[in-house]
Design a protein around this motif. Structure first.
Motif, short mmCIF file in Angstrom:
data_model
loop_
_atom_site.label_atom_id
_atom_site.label_comp_id
_atom_site.label_asym_id
_atom_site.label_seq_id
_atom_site.Cartn_x
_atom_site.Cartn_y
_atom_site.Cartn_z
N ALA A 186 0.83 -1.21 0.00
CA ALA A 186 0.00 0.00 0.00
C ALA A 186 0.86 1.26 0.00
CB ALA A 186 -0.96 -0.02 1.19
N HIS A 210 -6.03 2.27 0.78
CA HIS A 210 -6.43 1.14 1.63
C HIS A 210 -7.79 0.58 1.19
CE1 HIS A 210 -6.94 -1.37 5.16
NE2 HIS A 210 -8.13 -0.83 5.35
N GLU A 211 -8.76 1.47 0.92
CA GLU A 211 -10.09 1.02 0.51
C GLU A 211 -10.05 0.31 -0.85
OE1 GLU A 211 -12.27 4.64 0.64
OE2 GLU A 211 -12.69 4.52 2.80
N VAL A 231 0.70 4.40 -2.68
CA VAL A 231 0.53 5.79 -2.26
C VAL A 231 1.61 6.65 -2.88
CG1 VAL A 231 0.68 7.36 -0.29
CG2 VAL A 231 -0.66 5.25 -0.10
N THR A 239 -8.30 -3.09 -0.50
CA THR A 239 -9.19 -4.04 0.16
C THR A 239 -10.25 -4.56 -0.81
OG1 THR A 239 -8.87 -2.96 2.30
CG2 THR A 239 -10.85 -4.33 2.04
N PRO A 278 -4.28 9.54 -1.44
CA PRO A 278 -4.40 9.46 0.03
C PRO A 278 -4.32 8.02 0.51
CG PRO A 278 -6.08 10.89 -0.90
CD PRO A 278 -5.45 10.18 -2.05
N ARG A 279 -3.72 7.82 1.69
CA ARG A 279 -3.56 6.46 2.23
C ARG A 279 -4.91 5.78 2.45
NH1 ARG A 279 0.27 7.40 7.29
NH2 ARG A 279 -0.90 9.37 7.26
N THR A 280 -5.89 6.54 2.93
CA THR A 280 -7.22 5.95 3.17
C THR A 280 -7.83 5.45 1.87
OG1 THR A 280 -7.58 7.43 5.04
CG2 THR A 280 -9.51 6.39 4.08
N THR A 281 -7.70 6.24 0.81
CA THR A 281 -8.24 5.84 -0.50
C THR A 281 -7.56 4.58 -0.98
OG1 THR A 281 -8.73 8.14 -1.09
CG2 THR A 281 -8.54 6.57 -2.90
#
Length: 257
Positions: free
Chosen positions: A27, A42-43, A31, A46, A37-40
């Motif tokens: 991940a 990650h989603e 990035v 996943t 963004p890290r959250t994006t």
């Protein structure tokens, strides 16, 4: 044309990253490479993992490789491929650009067989047809295909002392001279025919590769001598190479970065 969906675009960008390097990513790698963004990330990771587009690397926590789903999609695409149909499509695009006759041909023993052809709109143009067979050593497509053969295969097809058929006074008739010409073609990556199959026509040709990188066909542009010049030749060589690369891409070939 509809609007591009950002989330889908980003997911595809992630998948295409796996085409480079060693084929594994984390991940943080994604990035950094895509500046997302890290959250994006990650989603998206996943979701791709849940759908088996990517899978975790055994023994390497946090790293992923491509999963089985892209392979299944690629296999289905390969099943649907038709070299003649794909060649006709690309030949049409090339012919529309240069308004000259464009062929796609394959090698069979010591001959070439034209599997796709698009005519020039000029009154003076090369007369040929899909399905026509010609001696490979007399054509640009044929010489391009012969240049891709291993030396032992070439020697088996054109043994020393063999007399090659001549279609015009410019045709190569000596196997040794043919080998010299093919060596030059390998070095340049482009073949040129100087009135060797037709006294009024010259041609240029470039190699078409499959997904394994093997040369499976060649694409040529044929020009009557009244429209031929050295400047035009250089222009057509670039166009033939571009068209052959496009057809190769249709067949799953990916040029080195």
């Amino acid at each position: 044309m509809g609007r591009l969906v950002p989330a889908v675009t980003r997911a595809l960008d992630i998948l295409e990253l796996f085409l480079d390097g060693d084929g594994t990513l984390s991940a943080p790698d994604i990035v950094r490479k895509l500046q997302l963004p890290r959250t994006t990330v990650h989603e998206l990771v996943t979701t791709l993992a849940a759908r088996k587009y990517i899978v975790p690397m055994p023994g390497q926590p946090g790293r992923y490789r491509l999963g089985v789903r892209p392979y299944q999609l690629g296999a289905r695409y390969a099943e649907q491929l038709d070299l003649a149909a794909e060649g006709q499509q690309v030949a049409r695009s090339v012919a529309e650009t240069c308004d000259e006759t464009v062929h796609v041909a394959i090698l069979e023993d010591t001959d070439v067989i034209y599997i796709a052809k698009v005519d020039s709109t000029h009154a003076v143009r090369m007369v040929s047809a899909a399905g026509r067979r010609l001696p490979a050593h007399c054509t640009s497509v044929g010489k391009m295909l012969l240049a891709s053969l291993p030396e032992h295969e070439l020697a088996a097809r054109f043994p020393d002392g063999a007399e090659l058929v001549a279609m015009t006074p410019n045709s190569i008739t000596d196997p040794a001279a043919l080998r010299e010409t093919l060596a030059e073609i390998r070095e340049r990556g482009i073949a040129v025919e100087n009135r060797e199959s037709n006294p009024d026509v010259s041609c240029v040709a470039a190699p078409v590769r499959d997904r394994a990188g093997q040369v499976v066909a060649a694409l040529s542009i044929s020009v009557p001598m009244i429209r031929w010049s050295e400047d035009r030749r250089a222009e057509l060589e670039q166009l033939a190479a571009k068209g052959a690369a496009e057809l190769s891409e249709h067949l799953g070939h990916r040029s080195p970065a």
